[in-house]
Design a protein around this motif. Structure first.
Motif, PDB file in Angstrom:
ATOM      1  N   ASN A  78      14.882  20.189 -47.921  1.00 11.85           N
ATOM      2  CA  ASN A  78      14.813  18.767 -48.240  1.00 11.85           C
ATOM      3  C   ASN A  78      14.116  17.975 -47.143  1.00 11.85           C
ATOM      4  O   ASN A  78      13.437  16.981 -47.420  1.00 11.85           O
ATOM      5  CB  ASN A  78      16.211  18.205 -48.474  1.00 11.85           C
ATOM      6  CG  ASN A  78      16.793  18.638 -49.804  1.00 11.85           C
ATOM      7  OD1 ASN A  78      16.062  19.025 -50.723  1.00 11.85           O
ATOM      8  ND2 ASN A  78      18.101  18.607 -49.920  1.00 11.85           N
ATOM      9  N   ALA A  79      14.265  18.397 -45.893  1.00 12.13           N
ATOM     10  CA  ALA A  79      13.632  17.679 -44.788  1.00 12.13           C
ATOM     11  C   ALA A  79      12.107  17.737 -44.897  1.00 12.13           C
ATOM     12  O   ALA A  79      11.412  16.811 -44.489  1.00 12.13           O
ATOM     13  CB  ALA A  79      14.081  18.252 -43.461  1.00 12.13           C
ATOM     14  N   LYS A  80      11.587  18.834 -45.452  1.00 17.98           N
ATOM     15  CA  LYS A  80      10.149  19.001 -45.616  1.00 17.98           C
ATOM     16  C   LYS A  80       9.686  18.674 -47.024  1.00 17.98           C
ATOM     17  O   LYS A  80       8.497  18.804 -47.334  1.00 17.98           O
ATOM     18  CB  LYS A  80       9.739  20.430 -45.263  1.00 17.98           C
ATOM     19  CG  LYS A  80       9.973  20.795 -43.808  1.00 17.98           C
ATOM     20  CD  LYS A  80       9.502  22.214 -43.515  1.00 17.98           C
ATOM     21  CE  LYS A  80       9.698  22.566 -42.051  1.00 17.98           C
ATOM     22  NZ  LYS A  80       9.254  23.961 -41.746  1.00 17.98           N
ATOM     23  N   ASN A  81      10.611  18.282 -47.879  1.00 15.56           N
ATOM     24  CA  ASN A  81      10.269  17.992 -49.283  1.00 15.56           C
ATOM     25  C   ASN A  81       9.519  19.152 -49.918  1.00 15.56           C
ATOM     26  O   ASN A  81       8.527  18.959 -50.632  1.00 15.56           O
ATOM     27  CB  ASN A  81       9.419  16.718 -49.381  1.00 15.56           C
ATOM     28  CG  ASN A  81      10.199  15.484 -48.999  1.00 15.56           C
ATOM     29  OD1 ASN A  81      11.416  15.445 -49.106  1.00 15.56           O
ATOM     30  ND2 ASN A  81       9.493  14.468 -48.535  1.00 15.56           N
ATOM     31  N   THR A  82       9.999  20.350 -49.677  1.00 13.92           N
ATOM     32  CA  THR A  82       9.290  21.545 -50.129  1.00 13.92           C
ATOM     33  C   THR A  82      10.248  22.537 -50.772  1.00 13.92           C
ATOM     34  O   THR A  82      11.375  22.729 -50.307  1.00 13.92           O
ATOM     35  CB  THR A  82       8.564  22.211 -48.950  1.00 13.92           C
ATOM     36  OG1 THR A  82       7.641  21.290 -48.382  1.00 13.92           O
ATOM     37  CG2 THR A  82       7.812  23.455 -49.409  1.00 13.92           C
ATOM     38  N   VAL A  83       9.785  23.138 -51.856  1.00 19.85           N
ATOM     39  CA  VAL A  83      10.501  24.209 -52.534  1.00 19.85           C
ATOM     40  C   VAL A  83       9.678  25.482 -52.396  1.00 19.85           C
ATOM     41  O   VAL A  83       8.448  25.449 -52.465  1.00 19.85           O
ATOM     42  CB  VAL A  83      10.715  23.869 -54.023  1.00 19.85           C
ATOM     43  CG1 VAL A  83      11.282  25.055 -54.773  1.00 19.85           C
ATOM     44  CG2 VAL A  83      11.640  22.679 -54.165  1.00 19.85           C
ATOM     45  N   TYR A  84      10.366  26.595 -52.214  1.00 21.55           N
ATOM     46  CA  TYR A  84       9.704  27.879 -52.012  1.00 21.55           C
ATOM     47  C   TYR A  84      10.121  28.873 -53.099  1.00 21.55           C
ATOM     48  O   TYR A  84      11.232  28.804 -53.629  1.00 21.55           O
ATOM     49  CB  TYR A  84      10.071  28.457 -50.649  1.00 21.55           C
ATOM     50  CG  TYR A  84       9.771  27.547 -49.494  1.00 21.55           C
ATOM     51  CD1 TYR A  84      10.767  26.748 -48.937  1.00 21.55           C
ATOM     52  CD2 TYR A  84       8.491  27.482 -48.958  1.00 21.55           C
ATOM     53  CE1 TYR A  84      10.495  25.902 -47.876  1.00 21.55           C
ATOM     54  CE2 TYR A  84       8.212  26.644 -47.881  1.00 21.55           C
ATOM     55  CZ  TYR A  84       9.212  25.857 -47.356  1.00 21.55           C
ATOM     56  OH  TYR A  84       8.939  25.021 -46.298  1.00 21.55           O
ATOM     57  N   LEU A  85       9.226  29.804 -53.380  1.00 17.97           N
ATOM     58  CA  LEU A  85       9.556  30.927 -54.258  1.00 17.97           C
ATOM     59  C   LEU A  85       9.102  32.196 -53.553  1.00 17.97           C
ATOM     60  O   LEU A  85       7.910  32.468 -53.462  1.00 17.97           O
ATOM     61  CB  LEU A  85       8.877  30.797 -55.621  1.00 17.97           C
ATOM     62  CG  LEU A  85       9.268  31.868 -56.629  1.00 17.97           C
ATOM     63  CD1 LEU A  85      10.748  31.725 -57.023  1.00 17.97           C
ATOM     64  CD2 LEU A  85       8.387  31.809 -57.883  1.00 17.97           C
ATOM     65  N   GLN A  86      10.074  32.944 -53.056  1.00 16.75           N
ATOM     66  CA  GLN A  86       9.786  34.229 -52.429  1.00 16.75           C
ATOM     67  C   GLN A  86       9.763  35.289 -53.514  1.00 16.75           C
ATOM     68  O   GLN A  86      10.758  35.461 -54.229  1.00 16.75           O
ATOM     69  CB  GLN A  86      10.840  34.565 -51.381  1.00 16.75           C
ATOM     70  CG  GLN A  86      10.642  35.914 -50.711  1.00 16.75           C
ATOM     71  CD  GLN A  86       9.388  35.975 -49.859  1.00 16.75           C
ATOM     72  OE1 GLN A  86       9.092  35.047 -49.117  1.00 16.75           O
ATOM     73  NE2 GLN A  86       8.662  37.084 -49.945  1.00 16.75           N
ATOM     74  N   MET A  87       8.638  35.977 -53.646  1.00 11.24           N
ATOM     75  CA  MET A  87       8.473  36.972 -54.699  1.00 11.24           C
ATOM     76  C   MET A  87       8.250  38.333 -54.067  1.00 11.24           C
ATOM     77  O   MET A  87       7.266  38.534 -53.357  1.00 11.24           O
ATOM     78  CB  MET A  87       7.278  36.595 -55.584  1.00 11.24           C
ATOM     79  CG  MET A  87       7.373  35.197 -56.165  1.00 11.24           C
ATOM     80  SD  MET A  87       6.070  34.830 -57.348  1.00 11.24           S
ATOM     81  CE  MET A  87       4.629  34.907 -56.288  1.00 11.24           C
ATOM     82  N   ASN A  88       9.191  39.238 -54.312  1.00  9.36           N
ATOM     83  CA  ASN A  88       9.110  40.598 -53.788  1.00  9.36           C
ATOM     84  C   ASN A  88       8.964  41.594 -54.929  1.00  9.36           C
ATOM     85  O   ASN A  88       9.220  41.272 -56.088  1.00  9.36           O
ATOM     86  CB  ASN A  88      10.354  40.918 -52.969  1.00  9.36           C
ATOM     87  CG  ASN A  88      10.535  40.017 -51.769  1.00  9.36           C
ATOM     88  OD1 ASN A  88       9.565  39.568 -51.159  1.00  9.36           O
ATOM     89  ND2 ASN A  88      11.783  39.744 -51.427  1.00  9.36           N
ATOM     90  N   SER A  89       8.570  42.806 -54.583  1.00  7.06           N
ATOM     91  CA  SER A  89       8.415  43.880 -55.573  1.00  7.06           C
ATOM     92  C   SER A  89       7.613  43.401 -56.774  1.00  7.06           C
ATOM     93  O   SER A  89       8.001  43.602 -57.932  1.00  7.06           O
ATOM     94  CB  SER A  89       9.800  44.380 -56.019  1.00  7.06           C
ATOM     95  OG  SER A  89      10.548  44.838 -54.933  1.00  7.06           O
ATOM     96  N   LEU A  90       6.492  42.785 -56.503  1.00  2.21           N
ATOM     97  CA  LEU A  90       5.680  42.214 -57.571  1.00  2.21           C
ATOM     98  C   LEU A  90       5.130  43.288 -58.493  1.00  2.21           C
ATOM     99  O   LEU A  90       4.806  44.404 -58.066  1.00  2.21           O
ATOM    100  CB  LEU A  90       4.541  41.394 -56.973  1.00  2.21           C
ATOM    101  CG  LEU A  90       4.968  40.015 -56.456  1.00  2.21           C
ATOM    102  CD1 LEU A  90       3.929  39.446 -55.516  1.00  2.21           C
ATOM    103  CD2 LEU A  90       5.225  39.065 -57.610  1.00  2.21           C
ATOM    104  N   LYS A  91       5.038  42.934 -59.768  1.00  2.11           N
ATOM    105  CA  LYS A  91       4.550  43.826 -60.805  1.00  2.11           C
ATOM    106  C   LYS A  91       3.332  43.196 -61.472  1.00  2.11           C
ATOM    107  O   LYS A  91       3.181  41.972 -61.452  1.00  2.11           O
ATOM    108  CB  LYS A  91       5.638  44.047 -61.861  1.00  2.11           C
ATOM    109  CG  LYS A  91       6.972  44.534 -61.319  1.00  2.11           C
ATOM    110  CD  LYS A  91       8.018  44.590 -62.415  1.00  2.11           C
ATOM    111  CE  LYS A  91       9.361  45.043 -61.892  1.00  2.11           C
ATOM    112  NZ  LYS A  91      10.396  45.091 -62.962  1.00  2.11           N
TER     113      LYS A  91
END
Length: 132
Positions: A78-91
């Motif tokens: 919230n301090a950076k106004n940023t949302v992340y999506l960590q994606m592992n084992s991509l297909k």
């Protein structure tokens, strides 16, 4: 005016990892979108409908599509106004345009099933390509 800007999409090989970011700015009706009811990610592959991937509610609870559970993790700063999506084992089937979404009046359970309020905001998308 609310603005969502995605980044982090690129081409990777199967089994690889990526982290997408969504930076938000702007206010509406006294809300900042990072403290809104839901921020999340959708994706759309060529010839397919846009589908909800992951969402995080204002209380920090998370929701995931069955296809990404155990592989993707959503988080927000919230301090950076940023949302992340960590994606592992991509297909290869994860290949799509990924869109950031924010809705101050809809919980993620509904938003990811495409039940939006009139205040939903979308980013322009970032392309993820996963090769064999």
């Amino acid at each position: 005016q609310v603005r969502l800007v995605e980044s982090g999409g690129e081409s990777v090989q199967s089994g690889g990892s990526l982290r997408l970011s969504c930076a938000s700015s702007g206010y509406t009706y006294g809300y900042t979108y990072t403290s809104s009811s839901c921020m999340g990610w959708f994706r759309q592959a060529p010839g397919k409908e846009r589908e909800g991937v992951a969402g995080i509610d204002s209380d920090g609870s998370t929701t995931y599509a069955d296809s990404v559970k155990g592989r993707f993790t959503i988080s927000k700063d919230n301090a950076k106004n940023t949302v992340y999506l960590q994606m592992n084992s991509l297909k290869p089937e994860d290949t799509a345009m990924y869109y950031c979404v924010a809705d101050p009046f809809t919980e993620c359970f509904s938003l990811l099933r495409r039940y939006y309020s009139g205040r939903v905001a979308w980013g322009q998308g970032t392309q993820v390509t996963v090769s064999e």
